[in-house]
Write a protein that holds these residues in place. Structure first.
Motif, PDB file in Angstrom:
ATOM      1  N   GLY A  63      16.242  56.886 -23.541  1.00 17.31           N
ATOM      2  CA  GLY A  63      16.341  58.052 -24.431  1.00 17.31           C
ATOM      3  C   GLY A  63      17.692  58.725 -24.292  1.00 17.31           C
ATOM      4  N   ILE A  64      18.750  57.918 -24.229  1.00 19.60           N
ATOM      5  CA  ILE A  64      20.102  58.411 -23.949  1.00 19.60           C
ATOM      6  C   ILE A  64      20.765  58.950 -25.220  1.00 19.60           C
ATOM      7  CG2 ILE A  64      22.368  57.743 -23.062  1.00 19.60           C
ATOM      8  CD1 ILE A  64      20.246  57.423 -20.956  1.00 19.60           C
ATOM      9  N   ALA A  65      21.256  60.198 -25.128  1.00 17.08           N
ATOM     10  CA  ALA A  65      21.835  60.864 -26.296  1.00 17.08           C
ATOM     11  C   ALA A  65      23.057  60.127 -26.845  1.00 17.08           C
ATOM     12  CB  ALA A  65      22.196  62.309 -25.936  1.00 17.08           C
ATOM     13  N   LYS A  66      23.907  59.664 -25.950  1.00 16.63           N
ATOM     14  CA  LYS A  66      25.127  58.972 -26.375  1.00 16.63           C
ATOM     15  C   LYS A  66      24.781  57.755 -27.233  1.00 16.63           C
ATOM     16  CE  LYS A  66      29.141  56.677 -24.321  1.00 16.63           C
ATOM     17  NZ  LYS A  66      29.658  56.086 -23.073  1.00 16.63           N
ATOM     18  N   MET A 123      29.774  45.826 -21.305  1.00 17.20           N
ATOM     19  CA  MET A 123      28.577  46.562 -21.688  1.00 17.20           C
ATOM     20  C   MET A 123      28.201  47.600 -20.625  1.00 17.20           C
ATOM     21  SD  MET A 123      25.963  45.324 -24.052  1.00 17.20           S
ATOM     22  CE  MET A 123      24.736  46.430 -24.701  1.00 17.20           C
ATOM     23  N   GLU A 124      28.028  48.849 -21.076  1.00 11.74           N
ATOM     24  CA  GLU A 124      27.544  49.907 -20.183  1.00 11.74           C
ATOM     25  C   GLU A 124      26.060  50.098 -20.476  1.00 11.74           C
ATOM     26  OE1 GLU A 124      29.090  51.351 -17.800  1.00 11.74           O
ATOM     27  OE2 GLU A 124      31.132  50.646 -18.229  1.00 11.74           O
ATOM     28  N   PHE A 125      25.228  50.057 -19.455  1.00 12.23           N
ATOM     29  CA  PHE A 125      23.795  50.172 -19.684  1.00 12.23           C
ATOM     30  C   PHE A 125      23.271  51.604 -19.506  1.00 12.23           C
ATOM     31  CE2 PHE A 125      24.561  45.680 -19.115  1.00 12.23           C
ATOM     32  CZ  PHE A 125      23.886  45.172 -20.219  1.00 12.23           C
ATOM     33  N   LEU A 126      24.164  52.521 -19.146  1.00 11.56           N
ATOM     34  CA  LEU A 126      23.865  53.966 -19.141  1.00 11.56           C
ATOM     35  C   LEU A 126      22.652  54.348 -18.296  1.00 11.56           C
ATOM     36  CD1 LEU A 126      24.497  54.584 -22.981  1.00 11.56           C
ATOM     37  CD2 LEU A 126      26.146  54.785 -21.109  1.00 11.56           C
ATOM     38  N   GLU A 127      22.475  53.628 -17.187  1.00  9.23           N
ATOM     39  CA  GLU A 127      21.369  53.962 -16.278  1.00  9.23           C
ATOM     40  C   GLU A 127      21.621  55.321 -15.612  1.00  9.23           C
ATOM     41  OE1 GLU A 127      23.763  51.830 -15.776  1.00  9.23           O
ATOM     42  OE2 GLU A 127      24.340  51.685 -13.683  1.00  9.23           O
ATOM     43  N   PHE A 128      20.581  55.898 -15.042  1.00  7.81           N
ATOM     44  CA  PHE A 128      20.735  57.161 -14.318  1.00  7.81           C
ATOM     45  C   PHE A 128      19.927  57.118 -13.030  1.00  7.81           C
ATOM     46  CE2 PHE A 128      18.011  57.709 -18.113  1.00  7.81           C
ATOM     47  CZ  PHE A 128      16.773  57.890 -17.521  1.00  7.81           C
ATOM     48  N   THR A 129      20.106  58.132 -12.179  1.00  9.54           N
ATOM     49  CA  THR A 129      19.426  58.096 -10.885  1.00  9.54           C
ATOM     50  C   THR A 129      18.319  59.138 -10.772  1.00  9.54           C
ATOM     51  OG1 THR A 129      21.138  59.547  -9.997  1.00  9.54           O
ATOM     52  CG2 THR A 129      21.410  57.196  -9.608  1.00  9.54           C
ATOM     53  N   ASP A 130      18.341  60.144 -11.647  1.00  2.70           N
ATOM     54  CA  ASP A 130      17.326  61.201 -11.565  1.00  2.70           C
ATOM     55  C   ASP A 130      16.947  61.617 -12.991  1.00  2.70           C
ATOM     56  OD1 ASP A 130      16.096  63.543  -9.758  1.00  2.70           O
ATOM     57  OD2 ASP A 130      16.916  64.406 -11.596  1.00  2.70           O
ATOM     58  N   GLU A 131      15.656  61.538 -13.300  1.00  8.12           N
ATOM     59  CA  GLU A 131      15.223  61.760 -14.679  1.00  8.12           C
ATOM     60  C   GLU A 131      15.512  63.183 -15.153  1.00  8.12           C
ATOM     61  OE1 GLU A 131      12.958  60.249 -12.480  1.00  8.12           O
ATOM     62  OE2 GLU A 131      12.400  58.315 -13.392  1.00  8.12           O
ATOM     63  N   VAL A 135      17.990  64.541 -18.251  1.00  9.37           N
ATOM     64  CA  VAL A 135      17.655  65.441 -19.365  1.00  9.37           C
ATOM     65  C   VAL A 135      18.755  66.497 -19.492  1.00  9.37           C
ATOM     66  CG1 VAL A 135      16.020  67.131 -20.274  1.00  9.37           C
ATOM     67  CG2 VAL A 135      15.166  65.130 -19.052  1.00  9.37           C
ATOM     68  N   ARG A 136      19.118  67.082 -18.355  1.00 10.06           N
ATOM     69  CA  ARG A 136      20.150  68.121 -18.336  1.00 10.06           C
ATOM     70  C   ARG A 136      21.456  67.593 -18.948  1.00 10.06           C
ATOM     71  NH1 ARG A 136      19.461  72.458 -15.403  1.00 10.06           N
ATOM     72  NH2 ARG A 136      17.858  71.405 -14.177  1.00 10.06           N
ATOM     73  N   GLU A 137      21.836  66.402 -18.536  1.00  5.31           N
ATOM     74  CA  GLU A 137      23.093  65.820 -19.037  1.00  5.31           C
ATOM     75  C   GLU A 137      23.033  65.534 -20.527  1.00  5.31           C
ATOM     76  OE1 GLU A 137      24.239  62.413 -16.731  1.00  5.31           O
ATOM     77  OE2 GLU A 137      24.385  63.603 -14.902  1.00  5.31           O
ATOM     78  N   LEU A 142      24.617  66.917 -26.094  1.00 14.04           N
ATOM     79  CA  LEU A 142      24.333  67.251 -27.492  1.00 14.04           C
ATOM     80  C   LEU A 142      24.857  68.635 -27.853  1.00 14.04           C
ATOM     81  CD1 LEU A 142      20.728  65.780 -27.734  1.00 14.04           C
ATOM     82  CD2 LEU A 142      22.794  64.851 -28.800  1.00 14.04           C
ATOM     83  N   GLN A 143      24.734  69.586 -26.916  1.00  7.89           N
ATOM     84  CA  GLN A 143      25.208  70.941 -27.183  1.00  7.89           C
ATOM     85  C   GLN A 143      26.730  70.984 -27.328  1.00  7.89           C
ATOM     86  OE1 GLN A 143      23.349  72.838 -23.836  1.00  7.89           O
ATOM     87  NE2 GLN A 143      21.677  73.685 -25.062  1.00  7.89           N
TER      88      GLN A 143
END
Ligand SMILES: [Zn+2]
Length: 170
Positions: A63-66, A123-131, A135-137, A142-143
């Motif tokens: 659900g990545i905004a980018k 290819m960047e897979f845009l993984e994250f470490t903390d859900e 969300v914050r990022e 988007l803002q």
């Protein structure tokens, strides 16, 4: 047995309660975008009380905004949406791998041609470490993004697949 062979029966069932949905307009009635993960346990309309015609639901891995920006711009400028709710979820697959690992998997496949190896590296897979942090990022992204309409109401949420509960973060 491929799953597609079950579609016709499933669709017949859906059409029994289709009612007058054939008259719905293209622009979402609630002027809302839900951005969320492709996780198969997530079903935003059911989980949030939405219906066909209410909202755009934009999904990708995490659900990545980018990754969703192209769709968000079209939704806002062409179809009138004015509010975005970003939903990530606990137990997300995006915290369970890294981009280098996934690149290696692609490159290790015996049949992969050399140019595909280069493509894997690009290819960047845009993984994250903390859900929650993700969300914050994404809300911040988007803002602050100049392509997103100024004044768009952006909220951040977490969904818990183990309980079915959604939690408002900010
Ligand atoms: Zn996920």
């Amino acid at each position: 047995m491929s799953v597609y062979k079950e579609f016709a029966a499933g669709n017949e069932e859906y059409r029994k309660t289709f009612g007058d949905k054939g008259n719905l307009a293209i622009p979402p009635k609630r002027k809302l975008i839900i951005l969320t993960c492709m996780d198969s346990r997530i079903n935003p309309p059911q989980q949030l009380g939405l219906h066909e015609g209410d909202a755009h639901i934009i999904r990708n891995a995490g659900g990545i905004a980018k990754d969703a920006l192209r769709s968000i711009v079209i939704s806002q400028r062409m179809l009138g949406t004015r509010e975005i709710a970003v939903f990530h979820h606990s137990d997300c697959g995006m915290v369970k791998f890294t981009t280098p690992q996934l690149r290696d998997i692609l490159k290790d496949e015996a049949a992969i041609p050399a140019d595909s190896a280069t493509a894997a590296d690009g290819m960047e897979f845009l993984e994250f470490t903390d859900e929650e942090e993700a969300v914050r990022e994404d809300v911040k992204f988007l803002q602050e993004n100049p392509l997103v309409l100024r004044g768009t109401k952006v909220t951040g949420w977490l969904y818990h697949p183990s309980t079915g509960k959604v939690r408002f973060l900010f």
